[in-house]
Design a protein around this motif. Sequence first.
Motif, mmCIF file in Angstrom:
data_model
loop_
_atom_site.group_PDB
_atom_site.id
_atom_site.type_symbol
_atom_site.label_atom_id
_atom_site.label_comp_id
_atom_site.label_asym_id
_atom_site.label_seq_id
_atom_site.Cartn_x
_atom_site.Cartn_y
_atom_site.Cartn_z
ATOM 1 N N LYS A 161 0.830 -1.206 0.000
ATOM 2 C CA LYS A 161 0.000 0.000 0.000
ATOM 3 C C LYS A 161 0.863 1.253 0.000
ATOM 4 C CE LYS A 161 -4.134 -1.910 2.116
ATOM 5 N NZ LYS A 161 -5.200 -1.713 3.105
ATOM 6 N N ALA A 162 0.284 2.348 -0.499
ATOM 7 C CA ALA A 162 1.011 3.620 -0.547
ATOM 8 C C ALA A 162 0.013 4.755 -0.426
ATOM 9 C CB ALA A 162 1.776 3.724 -1.866
ATOM 10 N N PRO A 163 0.442 5.901 0.039
ATOM 11 C CA PRO A 163 -0.478 7.043 0.104
ATOM 12 C C PRO A 163 -0.766 7.590 -1.294
ATOM 13 C CG PRO A 163 1.729 7.692 0.772
ATOM 14 C CD PRO A 163 1.778 6.217 0.570
ATOM 15 N N ALA A 164 -1.852 8.336 -1.420
ATOM 16 C CA ALA A 164 -2.195 8.976 -2.694
ATOM 17 C C ALA A 164 -2.848 10.315 -2.399
ATOM 18 C CB ALA A 164 -3.135 8.100 -3.493
ATOM 19 N N THR A 165 -2.642 11.243 -3.320
ATOM 20 C CA THR A 165 -3.296 12.556 -3.211
ATOM 21 C C THR A 165 -4.139 12.755 -4.468
ATOM 22 O OG1 THR A 165 -1.490 13.481 -1.906
ATOM 23 C CG2 THR A 165 -2.912 15.051 -3.077
ATOM 24 N N ILE A 166 -5.390 13.173 -4.270
ATOM 25 C CA ILE A 166 -6.254 13.455 -5.422
ATOM 26 C C ILE A 166 -6.809 14.858 -5.264
ATOM 27 C CG2 ILE A 166 -8.301 12.744 -6.725
ATOM 28 C CD1 ILE A 166 -7.915 9.922 -5.715
ATOM 29 N N LEU A 167 -6.535 15.687 -6.259
ATOM 30 C CA LEU A 167 -7.073 17.054 -6.292
ATOM 31 C C LEU A 167 -8.287 17.025 -7.205
ATOM 32 C CD1 LEU A 167 -3.748 19.100 -6.570
ATOM 33 C CD2 LEU A 167 -4.910 18.226 -4.515
ATOM 34 N N VAL A 168 -9.449 17.404 -6.648
ATOM 35 C CA VAL A 168 -10.716 17.176 -7.362
ATOM 36 C C VAL A 168 -11.446 18.474 -7.649
ATOM 37 C CG1 VAL A 168 -12.789 15.729 -7.312
ATOM 38 C CG2 VAL A 168 -10.880 15.154 -5.848
ATOM 39 N N GLU A 169 -12.161 18.506 -8.759
ATOM 40 C CA GLU A 169 -13.039 19.643 -9.061
ATOM 41 C C GLU A 169 -14.174 19.659 -8.028
ATOM 42 O OE1 GLU A 169 -14.399 19.519 -13.074
ATOM 43 O OE2 GLU A 169 -12.407 19.870 -13.920
ATOM 44 N N LYS A 219 -6.895 15.430 -10.589
ATOM 45 C CA LYS A 219 -5.468 15.156 -10.792
ATOM 46 C C LYS A 219 -5.047 14.170 -9.710
ATOM 47 C CE LYS A 219 -4.489 19.830 -12.506
ATOM 48 N NZ LYS A 219 -3.876 21.126 -12.132
ATOM 49 N N VAL A 220 -4.325 13.148 -10.121
ATOM 50 C CA VAL A 220 -3.966 12.067 -9.198
ATOM 51 C C VAL A 220 -2.452 12.043 -9.015
ATOM 52 C CG1 VAL A 220 -4.217 9.607 -8.701
ATOM 53 C CG2 VAL A 220 -5.944 10.770 -10.103
ATOM 54 N N TYR A 221 -2.020 11.978 -7.724
ATOM 55 C CA TYR A 221 -0.582 11.963 -7.428
ATOM 56 C C TYR A 221 -0.265 10.750 -6.563
ATOM 57 C CZ TYR A 221 -0.996 16.781 -8.991
ATOM 58 O OH TYR A 221 -1.259 17.904 -9.729
ATOM 59 N N LEU A 222 0.819 10.096 -6.928
ATOM 60 C CA LEU A 222 1.245 8.902 -6.192
ATOM 61 C C LEU A 222 2.708 9.088 -5.780
ATOM 62 C CD1 LEU A 222 -0.145 6.193 -5.493
ATOM 63 C CD2 LEU A 222 0.989 5.212 -7.488
ATOM 64 N N PRO A 223 2.961 9.419 -4.487
ATOM 65 C CA PRO A 223 4.347 9.598 -4.045
ATOM 66 C C PRO A 223 5.121 8.289 -4.215
ATOM 67 C CG PRO A 223 2.793 10.401 -2.417
ATOM 68 C CD PRO A 223 2.012 9.635 -3.408
ATOM 69 N N LEU A 224 6.322 8.398 -4.762
ATOM 70 C CA LEU A 224 7.096 7.187 -5.035
ATOM 71 C C LEU A 224 7.781 6.643 -3.784
ATOM 72 C CD1 LEU A 224 8.646 8.253 -8.429
ATOM 73 C CD2 LEU A 224 7.057 6.377 -8.075
ATOM 74 N N LYS A 225 8.157 7.576 -2.873
ATOM 75 C CA LYS A 225 8.883 7.138 -1.687
ATOM 76 C C LYS A 225 8.022 6.186 -0.865
ATOM 77 C CE LYS A 225 12.252 9.033 1.426
ATOM 78 N NZ LYS A 225 12.905 10.244 1.911
ATOM 79 N N GLY A 226 8.574 5.096 -0.505
ATOM 80 C CA GLY A 226 7.844 4.114 0.287
ATOM 81 C C GLY A 226 7.087 3.115 -0.568
ATOM 82 N N LEU A 227 6.833 3.470 -1.851
ATOM 83 C CA LEU A 227 6.119 2.555 -2.726
ATOM 84 C C LEU A 227 7.070 1.580 -3.395
ATOM 85 C CD1 LEU A 227 3.410 1.790 -4.092
ATOM 86 C CD2 LEU A 227 3.927 3.472 -5.855
ATOM 87 N N ILE A 228 8.273 2.088 -3.670
ATOM 88 C CA ILE A 228 9.224 1.228 -4.379
ATOM 89 C C ILE A 228 10.589 1.271 -3.685
ATOM 90 C CG2 ILE A 228 8.135 1.474 -6.633
ATOM 91 C CD1 ILE A 228 10.269 3.591 -7.283
ATOM 92 N N ASP A 229 11.420 0.286 -3.989
ATOM 93 C CA ASP A 229 12.818 0.256 -3.563
ATOM 94 C C ASP A 229 13.574 1.106 -4.575
ATOM 95 O OD1 ASP A 229 15.550 -0.369 -3.319
ATOM 96 O OD2 ASP A 229 15.075 -2.346 -2.472
ATOM 97 N N VAL A 230 13.883 2.384 -4.160
ATOM 98 C CA VAL A 230 14.451 3.368 -5.094
ATOM 99 C C VAL A 230 15.727 2.869 -5.752
ATOM 100 C CG1 VAL A 230 15.365 5.708 -5.315
ATOM 101 C CG2 VAL A 230 13.379 5.279 -3.858
ATOM 102 N N GLU A 231 16.634 2.317 -4.928
ATOM 103 C CA GLU A 231 17.913 1.848 -5.469
ATOM 104 C C GLU A 231 17.722 0.736 -6.500
ATOM 105 O OE1 GLU A 231 21.861 0.418 -3.329
ATOM 106 O OE2 GLU A 231 20.898 2.119 -2.329
ATOM 107 N N LYS A 232 16.850 -0.202 -6.149
ATOM 108 C CA LYS A 232 16.592 -1.344 -7.043
ATOM 109 C C LYS A 232 15.936 -0.868 -8.353
ATOM 110 C CE LYS A 232 14.224 -5.829 -6.987
ATOM 111 N NZ LYS A 232 13.264 -6.653 -6.240
#
Length: 885
Positions: free
Chosen positions: A754-762, A807-820
């Motif tokens: 799971k990961a956080p998400a931000t949605i900016l809505v009309e 508009k949908v935003y998905l922060p990458l940190k914590g969702l994936i292994d950045v180095e890998k």
Amino acid sequence: MAEENNIPKVYDPAAVEKKWYAYWVEHGFFHQPVDKSRKPFSVVIPPPNITGKLHMGHALDNTLQDILVRWHRMMGDNTCWLPGYDHAGLATQIKVEEELKKKENLTRYDLGREKFLERVWQWKEEYGDRIVTQLKSLGISCDWDRQRFTMDEGLSRAVREAFVSLYEKGLIYKGTRIINWCVNCRTALSDVEVEHQDDEGHLWYVNYPIEGEAGRYLQIATSRPETIPGDTAVAVNPKDERYKDLVGKQVRLPIMDRLIPIVADEYVDLEFGTGAVKITPAHDPNDYEVGQRQKLPSLTVIGLDGKMTADAGKYEGEDRYECRKHIVQDLKDLGLLVKIEDAPHAVGHCQRCHHVVEPLISTQWFVKMKPLVKAAVECVEDGRIQFVPNRFTKTYTNWMDNIHDWCISRQIWWGHRIPVWYCDDCGKQMASRTDLTECPHCHSHNIHQDEDALDTWFSSGLWPFSTFGWPDKTDELQQFYPTSVLVTGYDIIFFWVARMITMGMEFMKEIPFKHVFIHGLVRDEQGRKMSKSLGNGIDPLEVVDKYGADTLRFMLITGNTPGNDMRFYWNRIEATRNFANKIWNASRFALMNLDGYDASAKRAPLTLADRWILSRLQHTIKDVSSFLEKFELGEAGRLIYDFIWGEVCDWYIELIKPRLYDKEHPEERSTAQFVLCRVLGDAMKLLHPYMPFITEEIWQHLPHEGESIMIAPWPVADESLMDESVESGMTVMMDAIKAIRNMRAEVNAAPGKKAPATILVEPAFRSVFEGHPEYVERLGTVDTLTLGDINDEAPENAMTAVVTGAKVYLPLKGLIDVEKEMKRLTKELDGAKKELSRIEGKLSNEGFLAKAPEAVVEKEKAKKEDVKARLTALEDQLKELQKLQ
């Protein structure tokens, strides 16, 4: 009530189909008695030949009819789909003759007419029902209690009535005219039974010596030298300055040493060949017309057996093609053959046996068509009969405007024998509705019946009313005629549609059907017509055995537009089978979660998901019904598919799973169960005409009323449940969830992570997300959902997707292994750079550019642009990841 047991884990079409077809027949659901209180909907099946074997064209044609009939049956109409089959005169006779020859080394003449016909009836009893049995395996819901045969007693009586009635009006006559003759089948054919195809051929240029002008010739070009002995003139165009002085003179016919005139006739094309045409009235339809105008004699030089006659002189007894070779050689020897050119040209072939047809002058029975077609054209032009698609109206009217008299006599024994008798004493000719034993004029018993039988299409032209009991005024005829729609292929508009309309207007004084729904042919994957010679035919029964009838039916109808040919693709069969499995699995899931369901139990208010799916259901019902009304069966099928797979299975069931699993809140669970039952039940009803077996099986397990889905009422859209704002709000939310899923897939996020998400809505859609954040969290694998206004500042270091309304935003940190992920992208980037280098090297190589075809070079250039775009995307992704380090 629903059946108690849950459905099996795996769908078994064979078991289900056999069970339900037997159930439908046993309960008489296909048969409806006349009920004048209800609106009639009637269809007559295009009768397949008793010699026939089910092919893809039959499967398509009958599935289209079955969809319409099942739909109208559910609509509550007084429905009659009348089945039957055609005696197929010539085809059946050939079949039985072949069997006789093979098994007993006998011909029909060895047996005599009566004994031979006994054998044909035996053959019919043994094999005639084969195609009917095969149709049943497709789920065809004809009223088998009303099944007819073109030679059963009632229909034979109708044929007699029609013939004698037309005879008495002077519209049927016996005459000597040029006709199409099949040398192989030894019978006359009508114009539409002759298929013209371009054969490899030649033009032989021949000099005809001009009488009295030594050394001067009139040069003609012919594709049929074997007919030269039958020439009775040479024609030129009266406007042709080259030959003006020759009109009225004579030429000496090569080989035959006979003088024939040079005539002027507008028929001659100044541009074709030499502008001079040999005229052989007995062996060419156009020459026959010229002969009639110019009062030329007719010489039959090719006989009924395809051999040259006495009028062919020294060639008598030779086969027509053997004679061709001899005549060409003789012309060479006489120095009269100028040249030979290759010239493919349209040659008539027998539709039945495919041998080349010979135009011959013969005494036959004809129907005068011009007086009959007036009413048959008017009822189409004024809209009483409508062709679907409309473009076929012109095909029909053009043909009818140029129609010739119809040759209806066939030199065969199997069929309706021409009801005409001849008196051997007084010489009178008599047509009679009943068999005659004596001459009504001189009372002599020395009478005999005409030996010929009627063209098979004569009886099938009466099919829409003879099958309902005409010439009697039966209840069925009064209720079900005119029929509602004729479903047929464009290839038999002239054979059958035109004749049914003509006969209907003549005998019933009313149209035989309101709509003619035209479909195309089923072709193979390469677009070729399926045929024995190509070996590319696909047996529908093999497809049914492997995939089930529902799968074949749905595949044939969807992706198909009225009037157009379609291609049979195995991958589409597989895709449709997947659809059947999807329905099965979704229904199985629903049924497993209906335990304890009580339709009268107290329910919680509808949720957003409930209101959305109910609204979508109403729109689907309304649109599907509208498309069916317009005969857009493929488009209606596509809507049903999209609704069931794309909305019910992929979204609604997923959205309500928590409520179905939650037995601690019975009212919420009851609501979810109630809506699911309604949606699934109505979806099965919409799908039933297309896929009757799987829908019956599922419907019987769902809570329901009635004995069968096929007689359950068709769904009616409830406009009070339509809610555009709910639908648009859910669309934005679903698009946002899809965007999250796509972004996760792009970076190979672990499925359960799971990961956080931000949605900016009309503003218009804010309440949808605020009221149901759990939809996004569960289906988007989101642990924390942050909502904001569409104009708020975007979060940093996040993947972005823009959908309508949000508009949908998905922060990458914590969702994936950045180095890998950086290592993976770097490796992919290196590979792309190497690929780009290779392509650029190729495109800078002068040798490659000079030798490679233009299309290959263009392909490499396009590939280069694709790789460059991929490089840019990978570099952008790496930059984003570097910000996270």
